[in-house]
Design a protein around this motif. Sequence first.
Motif, mmCIF file in Angstrom:
data_model
loop_
_atom_site.group_PDB
_atom_site.id
_atom_site.type_symbol
_atom_site.label_atom_id
_atom_site.label_comp_id
_atom_site.label_asym_id
_atom_site.label_seq_id
_atom_site.Cartn_x
_atom_site.Cartn_y
_atom_site.Cartn_z
ATOM 1 N N GLU A 1 36.887 41.735 39.211
ATOM 2 C CA GLU A 1 35.255 41.854 39.126
ATOM 3 C C GLU A 1 34.791 41.095 40.560
ATOM 4 O OE1 GLU A 1 36.795 40.884 36.356
ATOM 5 O OE2 GLU A 1 36.828 43.036 35.758
ATOM 6 N N THR A 2 35.395 39.926 40.788
ATOM 7 C CA THR A 2 34.738 39.115 41.970
ATOM 8 C C THR A 2 34.969 39.698 43.061
ATOM 9 O OG1 THR A 2 34.967 37.008 40.430
ATOM 10 C CG2 THR A 2 34.956 36.792 42.855
ATOM 11 N N MET A 3 36.175 40.275 43.380
ATOM 12 C CA MET A 3 36.738 41.010 44.520
ATOM 13 C C MET A 3 35.939 42.273 44.809
ATOM 14 S SD MET A 3 39.002 39.252 45.786
ATOM 15 C CE MET A 3 39.397 40.701 47.169
ATOM 16 N N GLU B 1 32.820 42.545 43.553
ATOM 17 C CA GLU B 1 31.394 41.978 44.005
ATOM 18 C C GLU B 1 31.340 41.703 45.532
ATOM 19 O OE1 GLU B 1 30.049 38.997 41.648
ATOM 20 O OE2 GLU B 1 30.319 40.052 40.105
ATOM 21 N N LEU B 2 32.362 40.962 45.945
ATOM 22 C CA LEU B 2 32.532 40.403 47.337
ATOM 23 C C LEU B 2 32.570 41.716 48.232
ATOM 24 C CD1 LEU B 2 35.043 37.642 47.127
ATOM 25 C CD2 LEU B 2 32.674 37.490 47.730
ATOM 26 N N PHE C 1 46.665 35.102 43.510
ATOM 27 C CA PHE C 1 45.848 33.984 43.270
ATOM 28 C C PHE C 1 44.958 33.808 41.957
ATOM 29 C CE2 PHE C 1 46.759 34.350 48.026
ATOM 30 C CZ PHE C 1 47.683 33.249 47.765
ATOM 31 N N GLY C 2 44.979 34.732 41.358
ATOM 32 C CA GLY C 2 44.112 34.765 39.836
ATOM 33 C C GLY C 2 42.897 35.233 40.235
ATOM 34 N N ILE C 3 42.470 35.654 41.330
ATOM 35 C CA ILE C 3 40.760 36.038 41.457
ATOM 36 C C ILE C 3 40.590 37.113 40.890
ATOM 37 C CG2 ILE C 3 39.215 36.682 43.139
ATOM 38 C CD1 ILE C 3 40.887 35.247 45.070
ATOM 39 N N PRO C 4 39.568 37.367 39.894
ATOM 40 C CA PRO C 4 39.236 38.364 39.119
ATOM 41 C C PRO C 4 38.854 39.450 39.942
ATOM 42 C CG PRO C 4 38.073 36.375 38.191
ATOM 43 C CD PRO C 4 38.632 36.161 39.451
ATOM 44 N N ALA D 1 45.328 38.679 46.393
ATOM 45 C CA ALA D 1 44.112 37.735 45.971
ATOM 46 C C ALA D 1 44.029 38.134 44.445
ATOM 47 C CB ALA D 1 42.654 38.030 46.707
ATOM 48 N N VAL D 2 44.090 39.315 43.852
ATOM 49 C CA VAL D 2 43.979 39.418 42.489
ATOM 50 C C VAL D 2 45.271 38.878 41.605
ATOM 51 C CG1 VAL D 2 43.813 40.991 40.726
ATOM 52 C CG2 VAL D 2 42.303 41.239 43.049
ATOM 53 N N GLU D 3 46.616 39.476 42.197
ATOM 54 C CA GLU D 3 47.554 39.111 41.370
ATOM 55 C C GLU D 3 48.013 37.619 41.641
ATOM 56 O OE1 GLU D 3 49.467 40.747 39.247
ATOM 57 O OE2 GLU D 3 47.645 42.257 39.444
#
Length: 73
Positions: A35-37, A39-40, A30-33, A26-28
């Motif tokens: 910090e967002t991960m 928080e989730l 799809f470019g999801i930050p 998800a981070v690498e």
Amino acid sequence: MSKAQRRYRRTIILGVLALAALVWAAVEQFGIPLETMLELALGSAIAVVMVIVAAGLVVSVWQLLRWLLRRRQ
């Protein structure tokens, strides 16, 4: 260590590794930050704790009511 214990531990380890791979993807990919991960993940952990606490309160009230009703008879 019994065969069932080894299988249980292997399943736990594989589950944790699969979750880590999912977060990495998800981070690498799809470019999801990150910090967002985080928080989730924190939000999910808080929700799980809230459900556990709510279940504990329901069970406690249930047992208290049973005890009070038995005492009355």
